[in-house]
Design an enzyme around this catalytic site. Structure first.
Site, mmCIF file in Angstrom:
data_model
loop_
_atom_site.group_PDB
_atom_site.id
_atom_site.type_symbol
_atom_site.label_atom_id
_atom_site.label_comp_id
_atom_site.label_asym_id
_atom_site.label_seq_id
_atom_site.Cartn_x
_atom_site.Cartn_y
_atom_site.Cartn_z
ATOM 1 N N PRO A 246 0.645 -1.317 0.019
ATOM 2 C CG PRO A 246 -0.022 -0.815 2.507
ATOM 3 C CD PRO A 246 0.864 -1.728 1.476
ATOM 4 C CB CYS A 247 3.274 2.538 -2.401
ATOM 5 S SG CYS A 247 2.658 2.415 -3.689
#
Length: 281
Positions: A246-247
């Site tokens: 989850p950048c």
């Protein structure tokens, strides 16, 4: 997607882009509905079906002031707890199933010459995507407008691999993450090509709770290199697996969302969607 679904997706994307660009004016329901050529009633219903919350609540989740509040009042404690224990309640249920295995030098030597990769195309709440896997796990996932561009991006990562267009169980299980029912979600394994530093950054991203945000500086602190914010940003920008890693949950210390490999509107949509889901839970 069928024609109507594609039209709905485009309208919601336009609405999110408008909200993202005009959040300082806090646009009301009528104003946003007019921009996407829908009646307020129809827009409210369509948006709520997609995001699980009202446009007004969604606007709150993606405003700078709300982002600052998350960073200042909540993120540090929850992020520390999640990092130390690996748990932060059901809102992070899906993250607990994700594990990264780094490729060996032999596996990506000469452009992954001896690597067999399956790939397929799928739909998600955030647009069409490509997902690819080896025998050990998902090695690539990204959002693209057309299949030829998507496949070219995959080939750029593994220039000499052998590719087969095939949906396998590794991919299928990973795609369950976009569903509301995670009871079907088994352990997701990622098989990634990256430096030790990149892998460490990507593993740290998995510990950001869903619905929460972190800064580049916070990630640098967690990997024990507080002066490496810029290098952390580069590693995050090189993330080959959208959403699963989850950048999109990493933003600037000012509270602004910043850039995103797959577009700032999509990043905004992800943050708002996750905020809505955790609030509902």
């Amino acid at each position: 997607m069928n024609t109507q679904d594609q039209l709905n997706y485009t309208r919601i994307a336009e609405a999110i882009e408008y909200i993202r660009s005009h959040f300082k004016e806090q646009p009301n329901l009528d104003e946003v509905a007019e921009k996407v050529h829908l009646s307020p009633f129809h827009f409210q219903r369509l948006f709520s079906e997609w995001a699980g919350t009202s446009p007004k609540k969604f606007l709150q989740y993606i405003s700078v002031e709300h982002a600052k509040k998350l960073l200042k009042e909540e993120q540090a404690t929850l992020f520390d707890t999640a990092y130390e224990t690996g748990l932060s309640g059901t809102s992070r249920l899906h993250d607990l199933f994700i594990n990264i295995e780094g490729m060996t030098p032999a596996e990506y030597k000469n452009g992954a010459k001896n690597l067999d990769i399956n790939y397929s195309f799928a739909e998600s709440p955030f647009g069409n995507l490509i997902v690819a896997s080896t025998l050990k796990g998902v090695c690539f996932m990204g959002f693209y407008e057309d299949e030829s561009t998507a496949f070219a991006a995959l080939q750029a990562h593994f220039s000499h691999a052998e590719f087969s267009r095939k949906l396998d169980m590794i991919q299928q299980n990973a795609l369950f993450i976009f569903q509301n029912d995670w009871s079907k979600l088994h352990e997701i394994k990622l098989h990634l090509k990256g430096t030790d530093f990149q892998l460490k950054v990507w593993e740290t991203l998995l510990k950001i709770p869903m619905g929460q945000l972190a800064t580049y500086g916070a990630i640098a602190q967690k990997i024990g290199n507080p002066n490496a914010s810029r290098a952390v940003g580069t590693a995050i920008g090189s993330n080959p697996v959208a959403f699963l890693i989850p950048c999109h949950r990493v933003i600037q210390s000012t509270g602004t969302f910043g850039g995103y490999m797959w577009g700032p509107t999509r990043k905004t949509a992800m943050i708002g969607w996750e905020g809505a889901k955790t609030q509902t839970n």
